[in-house]
Design an enzyme around this catalytic site. Structure first.
Site, short mmCIF file in Angstrom:
data_model
loop_
_atom_site.label_atom_id
_atom_site.label_comp_id
_atom_site.label_asym_id
_atom_site.label_seq_id
_atom_site.Cartn_x
_atom_site.Cartn_y
_atom_site.Cartn_z
N LYS A 25 0.84 -1.20 0.00
CA LYS A 25 0.00 0.00 0.00
C LYS A 25 0.87 1.25 0.00
O LYS A 25 0.63 2.19 -0.77
CB LYS A 25 -0.93 0.00 1.22
CG LYS A 25 -2.09 -0.95 1.06
CD LYS A 25 -2.86 -1.17 2.36
CE LYS A 25 -3.90 -2.28 2.14
NZ LYS A 25 -4.57 -2.72 3.37
N GLN A 80 -4.67 -1.12 9.50
CA GLN A 80 -4.64 -2.48 8.96
C GLN A 80 -5.26 -3.47 9.96
O GLN A 80 -4.88 -3.50 11.12
CB GLN A 80 -3.19 -2.87 8.66
CG GLN A 80 -3.02 -4.23 8.01
CD GLN A 80 -3.64 -4.31 6.61
OE1 GLN A 80 -3.49 -3.40 5.81
NE2 GLN A 80 -4.35 -5.38 6.35
N ASP A 137 -11.18 3.21 3.90
CA ASP A 137 -11.62 1.81 3.85
C ASP A 137 -13.14 1.71 3.77
O ASP A 137 -13.68 0.65 3.46
CB ASP A 137 -11.15 1.08 5.13
CG ASP A 137 -9.98 0.16 4.87
OD1 ASP A 137 -9.76 -0.22 3.70
OD2 ASP A 137 -9.29 -0.21 5.85
#
Ligand code: NAD
Length: 294
Positions: free
Chosen positions: A54, A98, A121
């Site tokens: 990422k 994460q 997200d």
């Protein structure tokens, strides 16, 4: 019939190139450099790889990447304090924590602490609610990637029968909402669904997000259907090498579907590309700038 293979890797490369052009435009025209903060707690090896990818992709797109690696013993309070700092940092437009987090940290408390505007997200309850009610949500990256591939393949999805297998908050439910928004007739199947082959057999669009290797048999697929396989399952071969397979029995499904995503090389690469896209969207919304069309 032999299905066309939907090349997620190539699609994601095009999308990333598109995002890089948007970023260049934002820098030049608005002096705005989108920034993504990625937070990882602990040493989970798979998460370490995801986070590295990422950060690399973020920098390649010309955006700022802020990496926060915290030890496994980090307390919930310490993590929430970092999220608060990032929420208030004007250089940070997107925040990604994460998952999974270590067991002593409550994931929902952390997700809910992220500013909904920076929740790239799309997991915050506000964004889930906005998606469900047709508002301007941040859309979870994996279902967004699936939708982009479906629209690229099929164009207008209106009126099509779509079956989503799996009802998780991060894939199944938002996927169903997105397909509903596209005017599909949507069925959500799950672990208690009684006759899965029959449900799948009527679908023009099948999105599989279960996490069980090759559970969906090729013979269940309707002739000509478009199959998006979200599943990522690691199988160990007798030679000791790991092999990735999806939730769909690929070889069988290929002989019936019109188009299908492979695993690997299908949905996976699209997820990171959509994270970059969401970061640009978040930066533009926060600065009242129209998203550049490139
Ligand atoms: P999850 O475990 O949260 O949800 C699985 C869902 O499958 C549940 O809703 C459950 O009801 C359903 N299910 C379980 N057994 C079933 C059965 N026998 N029949 C029908 N439905 C059944 O998983 P998730 O987080 O939604 O992820 C699903 C898969 O997608 C996993 O393999 C995961 O690794 C993969 N994934 C891939 C990406 C990507 O970027 N490609 C992103 C997220 C998840």
């Amino acid at each position: 019939m032999t299905a066309d293979i939907i090349d997620g890797k190539a699609f994601a490369a095009r999308l990333k190139e598109n995002v890089a052009q948007q970023v260049a435009h934002l820098k030049e025209q608005h002096n705005l450099t989108p920034g993504l903060a990625v937070v990882i707690v602990g040493e989970d090896p798979a998460s370490q790889i995801y986070v590295r990818n990422k950060n690399k992709s973020t920098r390649e797109a010309g955006m700022n990447s802020f990496e926060h690696r915290l030890p496994a013993e980090t307390t919930q309070e310490e993590l929430l304090a970092l999220v608060d700092t990032l929420n208030n940092d004007p250089a940070v437009h997107g925040i990604l924590v994460q998952l999974p987090l270590p067991g002593h940290i409550e994931e929902n408390a952390v997700i809910d602490a992220i500013s909904p505007a920076k929740d790239v997200d799309g997991f915050h309850v506000i964004n889930a609610g906005l998606l469900a009610t047709g508002g301007n949500a941040m859309i979870p990256c994996t279902p967004l990637g699936c939708l982009l591939m479906l629209k690229d393949r099929l164009g207008d999805l209106s009126g099509l029968e779509a079956v989503v297998i799996g009802r998780s908050n991060i894939v199944g439910k938002p996927m169903a909402q997105l397909l509903l928004k596209e005017n599909c007739t949507v069925t959500v199947a799950h672990s208690r669904t009684r006759d899965l082959p029959q449900v799948i057999g009527r679908a023009d669009i099948v999105v599989a997000a279960v996490g069980r290797p090759e559970m969906i048999q090729g013979e269940w697929i309707k002739e000509g259907a478009t199959v998006i396989d979200v599943g990522i399952n690691r199988l160990s071969s007798p030679d000791g090498k790991n092999r990735l397979v999806g939730d769909v029995e690929f070889e069988g499904a290929r002989t019936r579907a019109g188009a299908i995503t492979p695993v690997p090389g299908g949905v996976g690469p699209m997820t990171i590309a959509c994270l970059l896209k969401n970061t640009v969207t978040a930066a533009c919304r926060q600065h009242g700038v129209t998203e550049p069309e490139v």
